[in-house]
Design a protein around this motif. Structure first.
Motif, mmCIF file in Angstrom:
data_model
loop_
_atom_site.group_PDB
_atom_site.id
_atom_site.type_symbol
_atom_site.label_atom_id
_atom_site.label_comp_id
_atom_site.label_asym_id
_atom_site.label_seq_id
_atom_site.Cartn_x
_atom_site.Cartn_y
_atom_site.Cartn_z
ATOM 1 N N MET A 74 0.826 -1.207 0.000
ATOM 2 C CA MET A 74 0.000 0.000 0.000
ATOM 3 C C MET A 74 0.863 1.261 0.000
ATOM 4 O O MET A 74 0.537 2.242 -0.676
ATOM 5 N N LEU A 75 1.954 1.241 0.765
ATOM 6 C CA LEU A 75 2.855 2.398 0.766
ATOM 7 C C LEU A 75 3.396 2.640 -0.637
ATOM 8 O O LEU A 75 3.421 3.780 -1.117
ATOM 9 N N ALA A 76 3.820 1.577 -1.301
ATOM 10 C CA ALA A 76 4.349 1.718 -2.661
ATOM 11 C C ALA A 76 3.272 2.254 -3.602
ATOM 12 O O ALA A 76 3.547 3.131 -4.433
ATOM 13 N N ALA A 77 2.060 1.748 -3.481
ATOM 14 C CA ALA A 77 0.965 2.222 -4.336
ATOM 15 C C ALA A 77 0.659 3.689 -4.059
ATOM 16 O O ALA A 77 0.458 4.474 -4.991
ATOM 17 N N ASP A 78 0.618 4.073 -2.789
ATOM 18 C CA ASP A 78 0.343 5.473 -2.439
ATOM 19 C C ASP A 78 1.366 6.413 -3.067
ATOM 20 O O ASP A 78 1.008 7.457 -3.613
ATOM 21 N N VAL A 79 2.637 6.055 -2.963
ATOM 22 C CA VAL A 79 3.686 6.913 -3.513
ATOM 23 C C VAL A 79 3.570 6.964 -5.037
ATOM 24 O O VAL A 79 3.624 8.032 -5.646
ATOM 25 N N THR A 80 3.361 5.814 -5.659
ATOM 26 C CA THR A 80 3.277 5.735 -7.116
ATOM 27 C C THR A 80 2.105 6.546 -7.652
ATOM 28 O O THR A 80 2.229 7.244 -8.660
ATOM 29 N N LEU A 81 0.976 6.474 -6.969
ATOM 30 C CA LEU A 81 -0.250 7.117 -7.454
ATOM 31 C C LEU A 81 -0.505 8.478 -6.824
ATOM 32 O O LEU A 81 -1.595 9.029 -6.968
ATOM 33 N N HIS A 82 0.500 9.024 -6.119
ATOM 34 C CA HIS A 82 0.359 10.315 -5.439
ATOM 35 C C HIS A 82 -0.801 10.276 -4.444
ATOM 36 O O HIS A 82 -1.585 11.223 -4.361
ATOM 37 N N GLY A 83 -0.914 9.201 -3.709
ATOM 38 C CA GLY A 83 -2.011 9.043 -2.764
ATOM 39 C C GLY A 83 -1.712 9.654 -1.412
ATOM 40 O O GLY A 83 -1.767 8.983 -0.384
ATOM 41 N N LYS A 84 -1.402 10.946 -1.394
ATOM 42 C CA LYS A 84 -1.040 11.611 -0.142
ATOM 43 C C LYS A 84 -2.160 11.566 0.890
ATOM 44 O O LYS A 84 -1.898 11.515 2.080
ATOM 45 N N GLY A 85 -3.402 11.556 0.445
ATOM 46 C CA GLY A 85 -4.515 11.549 1.386
ATOM 47 C C GLY A 85 -4.532 10.311 2.269
ATOM 48 O O GLY A 85 -4.827 10.391 3.454
ATOM 49 N N ALA A 86 -4.202 9.174 1.708
ATOM 50 C CA ALA A 86 -4.226 7.917 2.461
ATOM 51 C C ALA A 86 -2.863 7.550 3.033
ATOM 52 O O ALA A 86 -2.776 6.702 3.918
ATOM 53 N N LEU A 87 -1.818 8.173 2.542
ATOM 54 C CA LEU A 87 -0.463 7.765 2.910
ATOM 55 C C LEU A 87 -0.216 7.793 4.414
ATOM 56 O O LEU A 87 0.352 6.856 4.967
ATOM 57 N N GLY A 88 -0.627 8.837 5.099
ATOM 58 C CA GLY A 88 -0.406 8.915 6.543
ATOM 59 C C GLY A 88 -1.067 7.763 7.276
ATOM 60 O O GLY A 88 -0.461 7.145 8.158
ATOM 61 N N ASP A 89 -2.304 7.449 6.902
ATOM 62 C CA ASP A 89 -2.997 6.326 7.532
ATOM 63 C C ASP A 89 -2.295 5.016 7.228
ATOM 64 O O ASP A 89 -2.197 4.135 8.087
ATOM 65 N N HIS A 90 -1.779 4.875 6.014
ATOM 66 C CA HIS A 90 -1.120 3.634 5.641
ATOM 67 C C HIS A 90 0.246 3.492 6.307
ATOM 68 O O HIS A 90 0.681 2.373 6.593
ATOM 69 N N VAL A 91 0.919 4.605 6.582
ATOM 70 C CA VAL A 91 2.161 4.546 7.361
ATOM 71 C C VAL A 91 1.835 4.073 8.777
ATOM 72 O O VAL A 91 2.523 3.210 9.339
ATOM 73 N N ARG A 92 0.773 4.613 9.349
ATOM 74 C CA ARG A 92 0.365 4.189 10.696
ATOM 75 C C ARG A 92 -0.011 2.708 10.711
ATOM 76 O O ARG A 92 0.310 1.980 11.642
ATOM 77 N N LEU A 93 -0.690 2.260 9.654
ATOM 78 C CA LEU A 93 -1.038 0.845 9.537
ATOM 79 C C LEU A 93 0.233 0.003 9.462
ATOM 80 O O LEU A 93 0.335 -1.039 10.129
ATOM 81 N N ALA A 94 1.212 0.439 8.678
ATOM 82 C CA ALA A 94 2.472 -0.299 8.554
ATOM 83 C C ALA A 94 3.177 -0.392 9.910
ATOM 84 O O ALA A 94 3.648 -1.469 10.299
ATOM 85 N N LEU A 95 3.248 0.709 10.636
ATOM 86 C CA LEU A 95 3.866 0.687 11.968
ATOM 87 C C LEU A 95 3.099 -0.248 12.897
ATOM 88 O O LEU A 95 3.699 -1.035 13.639
ATOM 89 N N HIS A 96 1.780 -0.180 12.846
ATOM 90 C CA HIS A 96 0.927 -1.067 13.654
ATOM 91 C C HIS A 96 1.206 -2.530 13.321
ATOM 92 O O HIS A 96 1.193 -3.390 14.201
ATOM 93 N N ALA A 97 1.480 -2.812 12.032
ATOM 94 C CA ALA A 97 1.683 -4.187 11.571
ATOM 95 C C ALA A 97 3.126 -4.663 11.746
ATOM 96 O O ALA A 97 3.447 -5.789 11.386
ATOM 97 N N GLY A 98 3.995 -3.803 12.280
ATOM 98 C CA GLY A 98 5.355 -4.235 12.586
ATOM 99 C C GLY A 98 6.442 -3.771 11.638
ATOM 100 O O GLY A 98 7.600 -4.148 11.795
ATOM 101 N N VAL A 99 6.115 -2.953 10.653
ATOM 102 C CA VAL A 99 7.140 -2.375 9.784
ATOM 103 C C VAL A 99 7.865 -1.309 10.610
ATOM 104 O O VAL A 99 7.226 -0.506 11.288
ATOM 105 N N THR A 100 9.177 -1.326 10.579
ATOM 106 C CA THR A 100 9.939 -0.358 11.367
ATOM 107 C C THR A 100 10.104 0.954 10.600
ATOM 108 O O THR A 100 10.022 0.972 9.363
ATOM 109 N N PRO A 101 10.366 2.042 11.326
ATOM 110 C CA PRO A 101 10.634 3.305 10.630
ATOM 111 C C PRO A 101 11.786 3.196 9.627
ATOM 112 O O PRO A 101 11.700 3.751 8.531
ATOM 113 N N ASP A 102 12.844 2.467 9.988
ATOM 114 C CA ASP A 102 13.959 2.305 9.050
ATOM 115 C C ASP A 102 13.522 1.545 7.800
ATOM 116 O O ASP A 102 13.982 1.847 6.695
#
Length: 152
Positions: A74-102
């Motif tokens: 989803m992060l890759a899709a957001d960046v590719t499609l200029h999905g700035k509106g959803a990107l913040g929520d998807h970053v939070r989802l990634a952190l929630h799911a265990g993706v690290t900031p690095d």
């Protein structure tokens, strides 16, 4: 697993509450109630319900790919499609799911070659404050994710 909007709506709102904050999920519940009470068209109600039920209640719970891996896609899709509106929520989802900031930063670096520097730079403006807050506090806030409320 079939897509039953009513069944998956509650599951979706529960996950949204865990990721984006209970206040956010409650705001969406209130919005749905207000739509129903105002006599809004079924189409307007369905659009709101569908987004929650299909993504947050159904797709994110499917077997075969972990929520962590889905959030990376989803992060890759957001960046590719200029999905700035959803990107913040998807970053939070990634952190929630265990993706690290690095890992998020490394994903962004990888995307420079595939989608271009301008898209990644634009995305980084959204992502950086969320990651910095997470690194500083171990949490992320949902203030920028709060649904707009009608105060009239």
């Amino acid at each position: 697993m079939s897509l039953n909007l009513n069944e998956h709506l509650d599951t979706g709102l529960e996950l949204m509450g865990a990721v984006l904050g209970q206040e956010y999920a409650d705001g969406l519940r209130q919005r749905l109630t207000a739509l129903r009470e105002s006599g809004a068209t079924e189409e307007a109600i369905d659009h709101t319900q569908f987004g929650i039920a299909a993504a947050w209640g159904y797709m994110f719970h499917r077997r075969g790919v972990s929520l962590r891996d889905r959030s990376i896609a989803m992060l890759a899709a957001d960046v590719t499609l200029h999905g700035k509106g959803a990107l913040g929520d998807h970053v939070r989802l990634a952190l929630h799911a265990g993706v690290t900031p690095d890992e998020v930063r490394e994903i962004m670096f990888t995307l420079i070659l595939y989608v271009g520097f301008p898209q990644v730079r634009e995305a980084t403006e959204v992502i950086t404050p969320i990651l910095e807050e997470f690194e500083r506090t171990g949490k992320y806030t949902q203030e920028s994710s709060a649904p707009a409320t009608d105060k009239s």
